[in-house]
Design a protein around this motif. Sequence first.
Motif, PDB file in Angstrom:
ATOM      1  N   UNK A 189       0.828  -1.199   0.000  1.00 37.11           N
ATOM      2  CA  UNK A 189       0.000   0.000   0.000  1.00 37.11           C
ATOM      3  C   UNK A 189       0.869   1.259   0.000  1.00 37.11           C
ATOM      4  N   UNK A 190       0.266   2.351  -0.440  1.00 35.17           N
ATOM      5  CA  UNK A 190       0.979   3.624  -0.484  1.00 35.17           C
ATOM      6  C   UNK A 190       1.036   4.250   0.913  1.00 35.17           C
ATOM      7  N   UNK A 191       1.857   5.268   1.057  1.00 31.18           N
ATOM      8  CA  UNK A 191       2.021   5.943   2.340  1.00 31.18           C
ATOM      9  C   UNK A 191       0.790   6.799   2.653  1.00 31.18           C
ATOM     10  N   UNK A 192       0.523   7.035   3.928  1.00 32.69           N
ATOM     11  CA  UNK A 192      -0.631   7.876   4.295  1.00 32.69           C
ATOM     12  C   UNK A 192      -0.372   9.368   4.115  1.00 32.69           C
ATOM     13  N   UNK A 193       0.862   9.742   3.866  1.00 32.37           N
ATOM     14  CA  UNK A 193       1.182  11.165   3.742  1.00 32.37           C
ATOM     15  C   UNK A 193       1.231  11.571   2.273  1.00 32.37           C
ATOM     16  N   UNK A 194       0.994  12.865   2.016  1.00 30.83           N
ATOM     17  CA  UNK A 194       1.006  13.400   0.664  1.00 30.83           C
ATOM     18  C   UNK A 194       1.967  14.589   0.619  1.00 30.83           C
ATOM     19  N   UNK A 195       3.261  14.324   0.514  1.00 30.76           N
ATOM     20  CA  UNK A 195       4.235  15.424   0.537  1.00 30.76           C
ATOM     21  C   UNK A 195       4.147  16.305  -0.704  1.00 30.76           C
ATOM     22  N   UNK A 196       4.269  17.603  -0.494  1.00 26.66           N
ATOM     23  CA  UNK A 196       4.316  18.572  -1.587  1.00 26.66           C
ATOM     24  C   UNK A 196       5.778  18.849  -1.937  1.00 26.66           C
ATOM     25  N   UNK A 197       6.042  19.480  -3.080  1.00 32.99           N
ATOM     26  CA  UNK A 197       7.436  19.763  -3.445  1.00 32.99           C
ATOM     27  C   UNK A 197       8.197  20.518  -2.360  1.00 32.99           C
ATOM     28  N   UNK A 198       7.517  21.401  -1.631  1.00 31.71           N
ATOM     29  CA  UNK A 198       8.204  22.136  -0.577  1.00 31.71           C
ATOM     30  C   UNK A 198       8.562  21.282   0.623  1.00 31.71           C
ATOM     31  N   UNK A 199       7.883  20.153   0.788  1.00 30.94           N
ATOM     32  CA  UNK A 199       8.160  19.248   1.907  1.00 30.94           C
ATOM     33  C   UNK A 199       9.153  18.148   1.551  1.00 30.94           C
ATOM     34  N   UNK A 200       9.442  18.008   0.276  1.00 28.49           N
ATOM     35  CA  UNK A 200      10.370  16.962  -0.170  1.00 28.49           C
ATOM     36  C   UNK A 200      11.808  17.470  -0.019  1.00 28.49           C
ATOM     37  N   UNK A 201      12.649  16.644   0.577  1.00 29.79           N
ATOM     38  CA  UNK A 201      14.045  17.025   0.800  1.00 29.79           C
ATOM     39  C   UNK A 201      14.894  16.880  -0.458  1.00 29.79           C
ATOM     40  N   UNK A 202      14.476  15.999  -1.348  1.00 29.53           N
ATOM     41  CA  UNK A 202      15.232  15.831  -2.585  1.00 29.53           C
ATOM     42  C   UNK A 202      14.999  14.466  -3.199  1.00 29.53           C
ATOM     43  N   UNK A 203      15.514  14.298  -4.414  1.00 30.80           N
ATOM     44  CA  UNK A 203      15.439  13.021  -5.121  1.00 30.80           C
ATOM     45  C   UNK A 203      16.802  12.353  -5.098  1.00 30.80           C
ATOM     46  N   UNK A 204      16.803  11.043  -5.279  1.00 28.77           N
ATOM     47  CA  UNK A 204      18.046  10.281  -5.204  1.00 28.77           C
ATOM     48  C   UNK A 204      19.088  10.808  -6.170  1.00 28.77           C
ATOM     49  N   UNK A 205      20.292  11.013  -5.645  1.00 25.02           N
ATOM     50  CA  UNK A 205      21.425  11.477  -6.458  1.00 25.02           C
ATOM     51  C   UNK A 205      22.571  10.475  -6.421  1.00 25.02           C
ATOM     52  N   UNK A 206      22.799   9.861  -5.250  1.00 27.29           N
ATOM     53  CA  UNK A 206      23.896   8.911  -5.097  1.00 27.29           C
ATOM     54  C   UNK A 206      23.529   7.903  -4.006  1.00 27.29           C
ATOM     55  N   UNK A 207      23.857   6.640  -4.241  1.00 26.91           N
ATOM     56  CA  UNK A 207      23.593   5.572  -3.272  1.00 26.91           C
ATOM     57  C   UNK A 207      24.905   4.908  -2.893  1.00 26.91           C
ATOM     58  N   UNK A 208      25.148   4.780  -1.590  1.00 30.26           N
ATOM     59  CA  UNK A 208      26.343   4.112  -1.075  1.00 30.26           C
ATOM     60  C   UNK A 208      25.889   2.889  -0.272  1.00 30.26           C
ATOM     61  N   UNK A 209      25.966   1.695  -0.864  1.00 24.45           N
ATOM     62  CA  UNK A 209      25.478   0.494  -0.170  1.00 24.45           C
ATOM     63  C   UNK A 209      26.167   0.287   1.179  1.00 24.45           C
ATOM     64  N   UNK A 210      25.356   0.078   2.215  1.00 19.22           N
ATOM     65  CA  UNK A 210      25.787  -0.241   3.573  1.00 19.22           C
ATOM     66  C   UNK A 210      26.591   0.868   4.250  1.00 19.22           C
ATOM     67  N   UNK A 211      26.784   1.988   3.578  1.00 19.11           N
ATOM     68  CA  UNK A 211      27.541   3.078   4.195  1.00 19.11           C
ATOM     69  C   UNK A 211      26.799   3.652   5.394  1.00 19.11           C
ATOM     70  N   UNK A 212      25.473   3.637   5.361  1.00 21.86           N
ATOM     71  CA  UNK A 212      24.701   4.137   6.494  1.00 21.86           C
ATOM     72  C   UNK A 212      24.901   3.291   7.735  1.00 21.86           C
ATOM     73  N   UNK A 213      24.970   1.964   7.550  1.00 21.95           N
ATOM     74  CA  UNK A 213      25.213   1.082   8.692  1.00 21.95           C
ATOM     75  C   UNK A 213      26.590   1.328   9.277  1.00 21.95           C
TER      76      UNK A 213
END
Length: 203
Positions: A112-136
């Motif tokens: 199912x989709x999320x219950x929230x409906x973010x507007x462009x002003x509420x969005x922090x950004x779109x994916x630019x770079x992914x670093x696998x496991x770097x967050x862990x």
Amino acid sequence: MSERGRRRRRLVANLAFAALFTAACAAWFVTLRPASLGGPATYVIVRGVSMEPTYHDGDLVIVRHRPTYKVGDIVAYTIPAGDVGGGLSVIHRIVGGSLDAGFTTKGDNNAESDPWRPTPGQIEGATWLVLPKAGAIMSSLRAPITLAAFAAAVAVAMVIYRQGGQEGPEDRDRAEQRTAKRDSLRPSPPVSALARSRRASRP
């Protein structure tokens, strides 16, 4: 190699390191500076399995703000305050909605989709770079025991480097003092009988 040559090599190495460090800082400032510091990037650590197989738990995703977004974009936004999980960042894909009414988002692995409906002003950004496991890895580095172990390793490395590096002026002075002390304690060589007779025959 002479002392002058060693100094010149150290100077060239230091200048090269300074140039590379300055270039890296400039690149980070322009492309990867966090939004909290006025930069264009936001860092999001993926939690859970809602975005599998696209992203996995512990991946670090860097998102950048865009003037507009469209269906298919993977975006990060903050859960509104007052809701469960308020203040946390969600990174899901836009599957519908509009600029005015807000976008519909859903995890690739969610039914199912999320219950929230973010507007462009509420969005922090779109994916630019992914670093696998770097967050862990980043999360583990923030643990006290990991920080303490890292600090100890740095201290040991500095000691080893200092002992194995080139001797400085103070080290050379101490070495010369030790050599002079050893020479002063060394017994004088015996004087031969011929030398004694020559000394005795002198007026």
